[in-house]
Scaffold this motif. Structure first.
Motif, PDB file in Angstrom:
ATOM      1  N   TYR A 263     -24.252 -45.015 -18.594  1.00  0.00           N
ATOM      2  CA  TYR A 263     -23.126 -45.037 -17.815  1.00  0.00           C
ATOM      3  C   TYR A 263     -22.603 -43.859 -17.604  1.00  0.00           C
ATOM      4  N   ILE A 264     -22.189 -43.481 -16.439  1.00  0.00           N
ATOM      5  CA  ILE A 264     -21.748 -42.110 -16.058  1.00  0.00           C
ATOM      6  C   ILE A 264     -20.086 -42.351 -15.828  1.00  0.00           C
TER       7      ILE A 264
ATOM      8  N   GLU B  17     -25.369 -45.584 -23.671  1.00  0.00           N
ATOM      9  CA  GLU B  17     -25.487 -44.249 -23.450  1.00  0.00           C
ATOM     10  C   GLU B  17     -24.478 -44.017 -22.312  1.00  0.00           C
ATOM     11  N   VAL B  18     -23.669 -42.965 -22.862  1.00  0.00           N
ATOM     12  CA  VAL B  18     -22.458 -42.467 -21.793  1.00  0.00           C
ATOM     13  C   VAL B  18     -22.269 -41.099 -21.547  1.00  0.00           C
TER      14      VAL B  18
ATOM     15  N   LYS C 137     -27.430 -38.064 -12.310  1.00  0.00           N
ATOM     16  CA  LYS C 137     -29.067 -38.432 -12.380  1.00  0.00           C
ATOM     17  C   LYS C 137     -29.287 -39.331 -13.603  1.00  0.00           C
ATOM     18  N   GLY C 138     -30.305 -40.359 -13.373  1.00  0.00           N
ATOM     19  CA  GLY C 138     -30.625 -41.276 -14.435  1.00  0.00           C
ATOM     20  C   GLY C 138     -29.712 -42.341 -14.864  1.00  0.00           C
ATOM     21  N   GLY C 139     -28.401 -42.389 -14.122  1.00  0.00           N
ATOM     22  CA  GLY C 139     -27.501 -43.331 -14.480  1.00  0.00           C
ATOM     23  C   GLY C 139     -28.044 -44.523 -14.002  1.00  0.00           C
ATOM     24  N   ASP C 140     -27.290 -45.627 -14.646  1.00  0.00           N
ATOM     25  CA  ASP C 140     -27.436 -47.121 -14.129  1.00  0.00           C
ATOM     26  C   ASP C 140     -26.230 -47.590 -13.715  1.00  0.00           C
TER      27      ASP C 140
ATOM     28  N   ALA D 167     -23.582 -37.845  -4.497  1.00  0.00           N
ATOM     29  CA  ALA D 167     -24.316 -37.992  -5.780  1.00  0.00           C
ATOM     30  C   ALA D 167     -24.595 -39.476  -6.139  1.00  0.00           C
ATOM     31  N   ILE D 168     -24.169 -40.432  -5.705  1.00  0.00           N
ATOM     32  CA  ILE D 168     -24.403 -41.545  -5.985  1.00  0.00           C
ATOM     33  C   ILE D 168     -26.004 -41.976  -5.042  1.00  0.00           C
ATOM     34  N   GLN D 169     -25.825 -41.592  -4.013  1.00  0.00           N
ATOM     35  CA  GLN D 169     -27.056 -41.839  -3.028  1.00  0.00           C
ATOM     36  C   GLN D 169     -28.227 -40.865  -3.713  1.00  0.00           C
ATOM     37  N   SER D 170     -27.934 -39.793  -4.025  1.00  0.00           N
ATOM     38  CA  SER D 170     -29.061 -38.589  -4.472  1.00  0.00           C
ATOM     39  C   SER D 170     -29.667 -39.425  -5.715  1.00  0.00           C
ATOM     40  N   ALA D 171     -28.763 -39.791  -6.620  1.00  0.00           N
ATOM     41  CA  ALA D 171     -29.225 -40.480  -8.171  1.00  0.00           C
ATOM     42  C   ALA D 171     -29.847 -41.574  -8.118  1.00  0.00           C
ATOM     43  N   GLY D 172     -29.406 -42.505  -6.774  1.00  0.00           N
ATOM     44  CA  GLY D 172     -29.996 -43.781  -6.699  1.00  0.00           C
ATOM     45  C   GLY D 172     -29.356 -44.704  -7.476  1.00  0.00           C
ATOM     46  N   ILE D 173     -28.300 -44.378  -7.868  1.00  0.00           N
ATOM     47  CA  ILE D 173     -27.299 -45.491  -8.588  1.00  0.00           C
ATOM     48  C   ILE D 173     -26.877 -46.700  -7.719  1.00  0.00           C
ATOM     49  N   THR D 174     -27.221 -47.860  -8.112  1.00  0.00           N
ATOM     50  CA  THR D 174     -26.763 -49.228  -7.283  1.00  0.00           C
ATOM     51  C   THR D 174     -25.677 -49.945  -7.721  1.00  0.00           C
ATOM     52  N   ARG D 175     -25.155 -49.633  -8.893  1.00  0.00           N
ATOM     53  CA  ARG D 175     -23.958 -50.374  -9.506  1.00  0.00           C
ATOM     54  C   ARG D 175     -22.793 -49.510  -9.844  1.00  0.00           C
TER      55      ARG D 175
END
Length: 295
Positions: A3-4, A26-27, A63-66, A95-103
């Motif tokens: 989690y970010i 993981e936070v 980066k790497g966040g779910d 940042a969301i788009q770069s990291a590929g976070i979808t939630r």
């Protein structure tokens, strides 16, 4: 899950972080204050220290966040808070788009449905729209109501003039109130629950009381029985906030928010979709805190 969490260790982000760590996740906590690093790590989370206005920093932190929990921080030192809000919203999107976070869980606000005309909430409506435009993104929007903590601004008025008031409250409509602990509870539930839809909107409230009731209850708590609520003109409200030390940017935004409360537009979507009151904290509970701060 990773989690970010934005918002450093504020009134909502702190308990959210504690709850997520306790649940075994993981936070990563984003903070601009390097002095918070040790405290964040002491909670069992990872500290990402940097500015939310720094796109490269945010991209690295996300980066790497779910799942990302987003909120736009307040900074009363800024001369143009509205511009800052939009900048941060755009940096979050990048940042969301770069990291590929979808939630995403977004801390928005009551009144964000207006998109414009609700002062400091307009940028949250902007961020809601930007998130909705990203394909395959699942977003849980949280729209808490008017923070109880905003009522601390009434201390000076009650103490010095024997009244409470603002540029709203002159109608029969109740003010929808919420406590930050109740927001944190709902935010935690939403972060831990499965993401099953493209977008959901959840209103969060703790109490619904008319401003005249608020004045009466808060006045009684500090030994000033019968304190009235006075509805000020927009100009008087704006000038009063300047005299209290707010800069022109924030005073103007809060004036506009008061207008939206007074004309009923701010809370209109809440009344249509409110559902159950999710919080347990009531005005009488806040009055005890208010009395402690008043003293």
């Amino acid at each position: 899950m990773k989690y970010i969490i934005t918002g450093s260790l504020g009134n909502i982000s702190l308990p959210v972080t504690q709850n997520l760590v306790k649940a075994g996740h993981e936070v990563v906590v984003i903070s601009s204050n390097s002095n918070k690093k040790a405290q964040i790590e002491g909670l069992g989370a990872e500290a990402a220290i940097g500015s939310v206005q720094d796109a490269a920093f945010l991209e690295s932190a996300f980066k790497g966040g779910d799942v990302a929990y987003l909120m736009i921080p307040s900074d009363f030192s800024l001369d143009n808070y509205a511009a800052f809000q939009i900048e941060v919203a755009d940096k979050y999107i990048q940042a969301i788009q770069s990291a590929g976070i979808t939630r995403i869980v977004l801390l928005s606000s009551i009144g964000a449905h207006l998109r414009k005309g609700a002062g400091p909430i307009d940028a949250l409506g902007y961020l809601e729209e930007k998130l909705a435009a990203i394909p395959e993104l699942q977003v849980k929007i949280l729209r808490p109501s008017y923070f109880f903590n905003n009522l601390y601004s009434q201390i000076g008025l009650i103490k010095n003039a024997g009244i409470a008031g603002s540029n709203f409250g002159g109608t029969e409509e109740k003010l929808v109130l919420v406590d930050t602990d109740d927001i944190a509870k709902v935010a935690t539930e939403q972060l831990l629950a499965p993401f099953a839809e493209a977008q959901t909107i959840t209103y969060i409230s703790s109490d619904e009381r008319h401003p005249s009731e608020i004045a009466t209850v808060l006045g009684a708590a500090v030994g000033k029985e019968g304190t009235p609520w006075v509805t000020f003109s927009d100009e008087d409200s704006y000038n009063g906030m300047l005299q209290a030390g707010l800069n022109e940017s924030f005073a103007g935004l809060y004036r506009d928010m008061g207008q939206a409360l007074q004309n009923g537009k701010m809370q209109e979507d809440y009344w249509k979709n409110r559902g159950e009151i999710k919080g347990k904290f009531k005005l009488e509970d806040f009055a005890k805190r208010f009395a402690g701060a008043y003293a």
